[in-house]
Design a protein around this motif. Structure first.
Motif, PDB file in Angstrom:
ATOM      1  N   SER A 104       0.967  -1.223   0.040  1.00 24.83           N
ATOM      2  CA  SER A 104       0.092   0.168  -0.015  1.00 24.83           C
ATOM      3  C   SER A 104       0.992   1.204  -0.045  1.00 24.83           C
ATOM      4  CB  SER A 104      -0.799   0.031   1.217  1.00 24.83           C
ATOM      5  OG  SER A 104      -1.484   1.400   1.524  1.00 24.83           O
ATOM      6  N   LEU A 105       0.925   1.993  -0.986  1.00 26.93           N
ATOM      7  CA  LEU A 105       1.590   3.029  -1.149  1.00 26.93           C
ATOM      8  C   LEU A 105       1.452   4.108   0.080  1.00 26.93           C
ATOM      9  CD1 LEU A 105       1.513   3.803  -5.120  1.00 26.93           C
ATOM     10  CD2 LEU A 105       3.314   2.518  -3.577  1.00 26.93           C
ATOM     11  N   GLN A 106       0.298   4.338   0.385  1.00 28.55           N
ATOM     12  CA  GLN A 106      -0.146   5.021   1.350  1.00 28.55           C
ATOM     13  C   GLN A 106       0.651   4.847   2.835  1.00 28.55           C
ATOM     14  OE1 GLN A 106      -1.549   8.210   3.090  1.00 28.55           O
ATOM     15  NE2 GLN A 106      -3.266   7.924   1.563  1.00 28.55           N
TER      16      GLN A 106
ATOM     17  N   HIS B 102       4.959   4.432  -8.114  1.00 25.22           N
ATOM     18  CA  HIS B 102       4.495   5.272  -7.178  1.00 25.22           C
ATOM     19  C   HIS B 102       3.997   6.430  -7.884  1.00 25.22           C
ATOM     20  CE1 HIS B 102       4.716   8.845  -4.297  1.00 25.22           C
ATOM     21  NE2 HIS B 102       4.451   7.788  -3.493  1.00 25.22           N
TER      22      HIS B 102
ATOM     23  N   LEU C 155       0.608   5.656  -9.876  1.00 27.72           N
ATOM     24  CA  LEU C 155      -0.665   5.615  -9.105  1.00 27.72           C
ATOM     25  C   LEU C 155      -1.209   6.704  -8.649  1.00 27.72           C
ATOM     26  CD1 LEU C 155      -0.253   2.048  -7.307  1.00 27.72           C
ATOM     27  CD2 LEU C 155      -1.607   2.671  -9.502  1.00 27.72           C
ATOM     28  N   ASN C 156      -0.109   7.868  -8.359  1.00 26.32           N
ATOM     29  CA  ASN C 156      -0.519   9.103  -8.044  1.00 26.32           C
ATOM     30  C   ASN C 156      -0.966  10.027  -9.204  1.00 26.32           C
ATOM     31  OD1 ASN C 156       0.083   9.031  -5.090  1.00 26.32           O
ATOM     32  ND2 ASN C 156       2.202   9.022  -5.658  1.00 26.32           N
TER      33      ASN C 156
ATOM     34  N   SER D  28      -7.983   5.839  -8.189  1.00 27.10           N
ATOM     35  CA  SER D  28      -7.690   4.714  -7.220  1.00 27.10           C
ATOM     36  C   SER D  28      -8.056   3.546  -7.719  1.00 27.10           C
ATOM     37  CB  SER D  28      -8.458   5.141  -5.956  1.00 27.10           C
ATOM     38  OG  SER D  28      -9.880   5.311  -6.243  1.00 27.10           O
TER      39      SER D  28
ATOM     40  N   SER E 287      -4.597  -0.582 -10.275  1.00 27.93           N
ATOM     41  CA  SER E 287      -3.718  -0.954  -9.389  1.00 27.93           C
ATOM     42  C   SER E 287      -2.421  -1.646 -10.173  1.00 27.93           C
ATOM     43  CB  SER E 287      -4.349  -2.096  -8.378  1.00 27.93           C
ATOM     44  OG  SER E 287      -4.794  -2.995  -8.925  1.00 27.93           O
TER      45      SER E 287
ATOM     46  N   ASN F 130      -0.839  -0.823  -4.811  1.00 26.07           N
ATOM     47  CA  ASN F 130      -2.111   0.008  -4.835  1.00 26.07           C
ATOM     48  C   ASN F 130      -1.842   1.235  -4.227  1.00 26.07           C
ATOM     49  OD1 ASN F 130      -2.890  -0.573  -2.432  1.00 26.07           O
ATOM     50  ND2 ASN F 130      -4.447  -1.881  -3.104  1.00 26.07           N
ATOM     51  N   LYS F 131      -2.530   2.255  -4.316  1.00 29.07           N
ATOM     52  CA  LYS F 131      -2.421   3.453  -3.604  1.00 29.07           C
ATOM     53  C   LYS F 131      -3.034   3.335  -2.178  1.00 29.07           C
ATOM     54  CE  LYS F 131      -3.934   7.148  -6.050  1.00 29.07           C
ATOM     55  NZ  LYS F 131      -4.681   7.994  -6.777  1.00 29.07           N
TER      56      LYS F 131
END
Length: 445
Positions: A225-227, A251, A254-255, A259, A262, A286-287
């Motif tokens: 999870s990038l977050q 990164h 996905l930014n 959302s 993926s 994924n984000k």
């Protein structure tokens, strides 16, 4: 055999890697009105050289279930071989190939050859496919010291989308053109990401020999999870070279997209398992959603949490649940799509609920809240109905468990036998908090 019957036959065959319900869930998702934007699959030159049979088989499967991806290929090993035969020494700057006119001439020949080889292999397997090695990537020259290497300025995807609409897999070579008509070499990963930014597909799939991103112990990381994970991972010594660069590029991608998109990294032979099961087969990136931590019921949207719990179990939450449950910590994703609820009314923290919205399964949200909870609670025990469909997951993550007629009880981080026995009694003696008559297939508590 009709297309419908072929699809049903394949679904039955897929049941050995996942449940029919989850397979149908992903088929429905990928076959929606946006089906023209199902997936972009990037294939490295090593895969074309060593694993083309599994690649063709996976692409054939996708076409048979009515899904048509766009394929972008590389050919690094093949290009190195041809340059060596031509007595041309390869040069790289910061991992990018220096491309002079001699190198470009060989590269163009190699890329077109590998493109045609893959298209021929697909057609031999009964898969409709079309070659694209020009007219897609509009570029300008990269840094002067790299020579004829292109930086992508725009992507022309109209012909690719039309090919997909007609059911033919587009196979795209990493070659671009400048406004002046100069052909340039383009990094295949960068070409894939530029195409993904333009199309915004449901999935971007990188096929590699490792089948995913490996951790410090060379074990596959199933979800990133990038977050929640990106900053930490970028600081790790074991993430380096090409995979670190790939994660940076993912990164950025996905930014830049919705959302709904993926990225998966897997092996050619495991594409079906990665795409059509919640558990997957490689690394899903994924984000993600930010995980919120609550220690008081007053801080939480009870209505949203109750709706999540009830939709997960398919039954009603008891009316006095929030009044009777002494909350220790609740870990909830910001959109209330996954949660764990931990109480601490006994010596050891008790996992009271672990719930994931059905539509969020396979996105890694459950893994994210689970891992965050474990980080804060190294000791933990919980129970699950013997009918609970995720008991297999619980068996894999627990240090120990005991099966019962009504409840299975699990624990982590507890070594003392008398404490384990006491936890088992505590777990099995608790009242149900998800109510309705009969057995409750998904219930944990």
């Amino acid at each position: 055999m009709t297309n419908h019957k072929v699809k049903e036959t394949i679904i039955r065959l897929l049941n050995n890697i996942g449940s029919e319900s989850e397979i149908r869930k992903y088929l429905k998702r990928f076959s929606s009105n946006e089906g023209m934007k199902f997936a972009i699959i990037k294939v490295g030159g090593g895969i074309l050289k060593q694993d083309i049979d599994n690649l063709v088989s996976s692409l054939s499967f996708l076409q048979q279930v009515g899904l048509t991806p766009i394929v972008v290929h590389g050919a690094g090993p093949q290009l190195d071989e041809q340059l060596q035969q031509a007595n041309i020494s390869p040069q790289f700057i910061d991992g990018k190939r220096v491309t002079n006119p001699e190198v470009l001439k060989v590269a163009r020949k190699v890329f077109i050859s590998e493109n045609h080889n893959l298209v021929s292999a697909l057609k031999s397997a009964g898969v409709d496919a079309v070659s694209f090695y020009s007219g897609i990537f509009e570029c300008e020259l990269d840094a002067k010291d790299l020579g004829l290497v292109g930086t992508i300025k725009s992507v022309h995807d109209e012909d690719l989308i039309e090919s997909v609409r007609n059911g033919a897999i587009p196979v795209v070579s990493p070659l671009g053109e400048t406004e002046q008509g100069q052909i340039v070499n383009v990094n295949a990963d960068i070409a894939t990401l530029a195409l993904a930014k333009t199309i915004e597909p449901y999935k971007v799939v990188f096929l590699t020999g490792t089948g995913g991103i490996l951790d410090a112990n060379d074990k596959l990381i199933p979800v990133i999870s990038l977050q929640n994970d990106y900053e930490h991972m970028m600081q790790q010594d074991w993430l380096h070279s090409g995979m670190k660069l790939k994660l940076q590029q993912i990164h950025e991608l996905l930014n830049s997209v919705s959302s709904a998109t993926s990225v998966s990294i897997t092996k050619p032979g495991l594409v079906a398992k990665e795409l059509f099961t919640d558990r997957g087969s490689g690394t899903l990136v994924n984000k993600g959603e930010k995980i919120l931590t609550f220690t008081d019921w007053q801080q939480i949207s009870r209505d949203k949490l109750a709706q999540l719990i009830e939709s997960s179990f398919g039954h009603s939450l008891s009316d006095d649940y929030f009044e009777q449950t002494r909350l220790h910590t609740a870990y909830v994703t910001e959109c209330y799509r996954a949660a764990t609820i931990v109480t601490h009314d006994y010596t050891v923290p008790y996992l009271d609920k672990f719930v994931v919205e059905d539509g969020a399964k396979g996105e890694g949200l459950g893994t994210a809240v689970w891992n965050t909870m474990l980080h804060d609670n190294p000791q933990l025990f919980w129970r699950a109905s013997t009918y609970n469909p995720i008991n297999k997951f619980y068996y894999s993550v627990a240090d120990g468990f005991i099966r019962g007629k009504e409840w299975n009880v699990f624990w982590r981080g507890i070594d003392d036998l008398s404490l384990i026995q006491s936890c088992i009694q505590q777990a099995t003696g608790r009242a149900r908090t998800v109510v309705n008559s009969g057995e409750i297939p998904g219930e944990q508590s």
